[in-house]
Enzyme design. Structure first.
Site, short mmCIF file in Angstrom:
data_model
loop_
_atom_site.label_atom_id
_atom_site.label_comp_id
_atom_site.label_asym_id
_atom_site.label_seq_id
_atom_site.Cartn_x
_atom_site.Cartn_y
_atom_site.Cartn_z
N ASN A 230 -2.61 6.69 16.36
CA ASN A 230 -4.05 6.86 16.33
C ASN A 230 -4.72 5.63 15.71
O ASN A 230 -4.06 4.64 15.40
CB ASN A 230 -4.39 8.16 15.58
N HIS B 93 6.36 -8.55 -2.62
CA HIS B 93 6.16 -9.75 -3.43
C HIS B 93 6.87 -9.57 -4.77
O HIS B 93 7.01 -8.44 -5.24
CB HIS B 93 4.67 -10.00 -3.65
N GLY C 79 -2.20 11.47 8.45
CA GLY C 79 -3.28 10.52 8.22
C GLY C 79 -3.22 9.87 6.85
O GLY C 79 -2.95 10.52 5.85
N ALA D 130 -0.26 14.11 5.09
CA ALA D 130 -1.38 13.19 4.97
C ALA D 130 -1.52 12.67 3.54
O ALA D 130 -1.35 13.41 2.58
CB ALA D 130 -2.67 13.88 5.40
N ARG E 250 10.08 20.79 1.59
CA ARG E 250 10.96 21.85 2.08
C ARG E 250 11.57 21.42 3.40
O ARG E 250 11.12 20.48 4.03
CB ARG E 250 10.20 23.15 2.26
#
Length: 196
Positions: free
Chosen positions: A83, A113, A140, A158, A181
């Protein structure tokens, strides 16, 4: 050993050598080409992604915009969907299996880094390969850090920050991301006639 060879081997390297700068410029130009295509130019969008990425399955779809460092170090399997606002810093290999779903605003970062400021200030960096299995759903806003492997069939919730390996067949969430889980048949939802 060239700086590119060092980069792909996970060794400290100088990202500002001419060959790596040229490779990043190539990727920036191809990302720009892809992101500037009209949303209804499906054929052109698929062709641009296939030109940019190192390896893809036949069926690949990435929503615009998309950004990456090199492109050539990214391999995605069949039925790949990402997306809006996917960013992949592919200083090391990024391998994503078949049937992967990636939600909006996900970052996949192989670049790292040095922690010690004096080393970091030299411009030296290093990278760790990321492997994402088959049938994985990345929610997301997830951020995936260098060197991580995510197993088959796993769901990353998310907003998670994935700093360590996550096994197959689990739901994992949080910052840092941890296994919540296992996935079971209890997770099946009614889909209606003709669907699974």
């Amino acid at each position: 050993m060239t700086e590119k060879e060092k980069m792909l081997a996970g060794l400290p390297y100088d990202a500002f050598t001419d060959d790596l700068k040229e490779a990043r410029l190539r990727a920036k130009l191809l990302c720009r080409k892809f992101n500037d295509l009209m949303p209804d130019d499906e054929e052109g969008r698929v062709a641009a992604i296939k030109e940019l990425l190192g390896k893809t399955g036949q069926n690949v779809w990435i929503e615009q915009p998309f950004l990456c460092d090199y492109g050539e170090n990214i391999e995605v399997g069949e039925n790949f969907y990402a997306n809006y606002n996917l960013v992949i810093l592919d200083c090391a290999k990024v391998k994503i299996g078949d049937n992967a779903f990636i939600a909006p605003n996900v970052g996949i970062y192989t670049a790292a880094h040095p922690i010690i400021a004096e080393q970091r200030n030299t411009g030296s960096e290093y990278a760790g390969e990321i492997n994402i299995g088959n049938n994985v759903w990345i929610g997301g806003g997830v951020q995936i850090c260098p060197g991580v492997t995510i197993g088959d069939n796993t769901v990353i919730g998310a907003g998670s920050v994935v700093t360590k390996d996550i096994p197959a067949n689990v739901v994992a969430v949080g910052n840092p991301c941890r296994v919540l889980r296992e996935i079971t048949l209890d997770d099946t939802i009614p889909m209606g006639e003709g669907t699974i």
